[in-house]
Scaffold this motif. Sequence first.
Motif, PDB file in Angstrom:
ATOM      1  N   LEU A 127      -4.400  -8.923   5.281  1.00 23.62           N
ATOM      2  CA  LEU A 127      -3.874  -8.693   3.776  1.00 23.62           C
ATOM      3  C   LEU A 127      -4.802  -7.645   3.087  1.00 23.62           C
ATOM      4  CD1 LEU A 127      -3.421 -12.572   2.360  1.00 23.62           C
ATOM      5  CD2 LEU A 127      -1.666 -10.764   3.204  1.00 23.62           C
ATOM      6  N   LEU A 129      -4.745  -4.280   4.035  1.00 18.55           N
ATOM      7  CA  LEU A 129      -4.051  -3.365   4.115  1.00 18.55           C
ATOM      8  C   LEU A 129      -3.037  -3.274   2.956  1.00 18.55           C
ATOM      9  CD1 LEU A 129      -2.955  -3.416   7.988  1.00 18.55           C
ATOM     10  CD2 LEU A 129      -3.691  -1.362   6.828  1.00 18.55           C
ATOM     11  N   ASP A 130      -2.631  -4.342   2.556  1.00 18.36           N
ATOM     12  CA  ASP A 130      -1.695  -4.253   1.246  1.00 18.36           C
ATOM     13  C   ASP A 130      -2.545  -4.314   0.036  1.00 18.36           C
ATOM     14  OD1 ASP A 130       0.826  -3.840   2.347  1.00 18.36           O
ATOM     15  OD2 ASP A 130       0.758  -5.997   3.198  1.00 18.36           O
ATOM     16  N   TYR A 131      -3.645  -5.067  -0.124  1.00 20.19           N
ATOM     17  CA  TYR A 131      -4.333  -5.200  -1.304  1.00 20.19           C
ATOM     18  C   TYR A 131      -5.541  -4.104  -1.485  1.00 20.19           C
ATOM     19  CZ  TYR A 131      -7.962  -8.198   0.381  1.00 20.19           C
ATOM     20  OH  TYR A 131      -8.899  -8.721   1.115  1.00 20.19           O
ATOM     21  N   ARG A 134      -2.974   0.259   0.591  1.00 19.90           N
ATOM     22  CA  ARG A 134      -1.766   0.587   0.209  1.00 19.90           C
ATOM     23  C   ARG A 134      -2.092   1.077  -0.960  1.00 19.90           C
ATOM     24  NH1 ARG A 134       3.551  -0.070   1.787  1.00 19.90           N
ATOM     25  NH2 ARG A 134       3.188  -1.656   3.139  1.00 19.90           N
ATOM     26  N   THR A 138      -0.830   4.777  -2.279  1.00 19.33           N
ATOM     27  CA  THR A 138      -0.221   4.788  -3.416  1.00 19.33           C
ATOM     28  C   THR A 138      -0.490   5.831  -4.629  1.00 19.33           C
ATOM     29  OG1 THR A 138       1.097   2.600  -2.733  1.00 19.33           O
ATOM     30  CG2 THR A 138       1.493   3.572  -5.143  1.00 19.33           C
ATOM     31  N   PRO A 146       6.833   0.930   4.568  1.00 25.08           N
ATOM     32  CA  PRO A 146       6.937  -0.628   4.471  1.00 25.08           C
ATOM     33  C   PRO A 146       5.969  -1.462   5.530  1.00 25.08           C
ATOM     34  CG  PRO A 146       9.136   0.477   4.260  1.00 25.08           C
ATOM     35  CD  PRO A 146       8.070   1.531   4.979  1.00 25.08           C
ATOM     36  N   THR A 147       6.283  -1.075   6.649  1.00 23.16           N
ATOM     37  CA  THR A 147       5.325  -1.937   7.714  1.00 23.16           C
ATOM     38  C   THR A 147       4.115  -1.271   7.874  1.00 23.16           C
ATOM     39  OG1 THR A 147       7.354  -2.392   9.060  1.00 23.16           O
ATOM     40  CG2 THR A 147       5.341  -2.674  10.224  1.00 23.16           C
ATOM     41  N   VAL A 148       2.856  -2.166   7.772  1.00 26.12           N
ATOM     42  CA  VAL A 148       1.664  -1.777   7.888  1.00 26.12           C
ATOM     43  C   VAL A 148       1.125  -2.542   9.305  1.00 26.12           C
ATOM     44  CG1 VAL A 148       0.855  -1.014   5.729  1.00 26.12           C
ATOM     45  CG2 VAL A 148       0.594  -3.364   6.450  1.00 26.12           C
TER      46      VAL A 148
END
Length: 204
Positions: A127, A129-131, A134, A138, A146-148
């Motif tokens: 997770l 990668l997204d918190y 990313r 951004t 979209p895909t990590v």
Amino acid sequence: MSTHRTLAVVSAGLSQPSSTRLLADRLAGATADELRAAGLEVDVEVVELREHAHAIMDAMLTGFPSGGLAEALQTVAEADALILVSPLFTTTYSGLFKSFVDIIDPDALTGKPVLLGATGGTPRHSLALDYSMRPLLTYLRTQVMPTVVFAATDDWAGQDESALPRRIARAGRELADAVAARPAGGGVDDPFGDTPDFADLLGR
């Protein structure tokens, strides 16, 4: 329209060989295969951050990157797309990765397609990668795919049965589609390109 594209691959792996570099190579290969299938020529340029570790610290202190680090920053700035892969420590990207990102000219990344990857010991870290990764990219106004892709230690064993190859293929396809949709050099059409500069209008 040019059919040539350049991918810059940044690996923040600390060991040699490293699973981080292995994942970076797999992501680059998947993306390049998709671009070539679309009729485009592809150059892949790899930046190994461990080779520039001391220079990155010097640049953080002085504000002036030099030598091979300056060339690496130019490679990143001029690429049509980026693949960024870092090992995860304490559920976030490495200090070496963050330090390198900090010395990149923020404006050089605006709108650039970016594919993110990370490696770690267990899937519990995925997770991050997204918190963490990313939001960082951004904030720099990049176009994050979209895909990590996260690869845990166990993902490298029995890859034919694991989901890792499928995630790599999907991520590579997304990045290739984003790159193919843009002109070479990462340029984008600016709908306000002909708008007069407000400061110039005030000065008249």
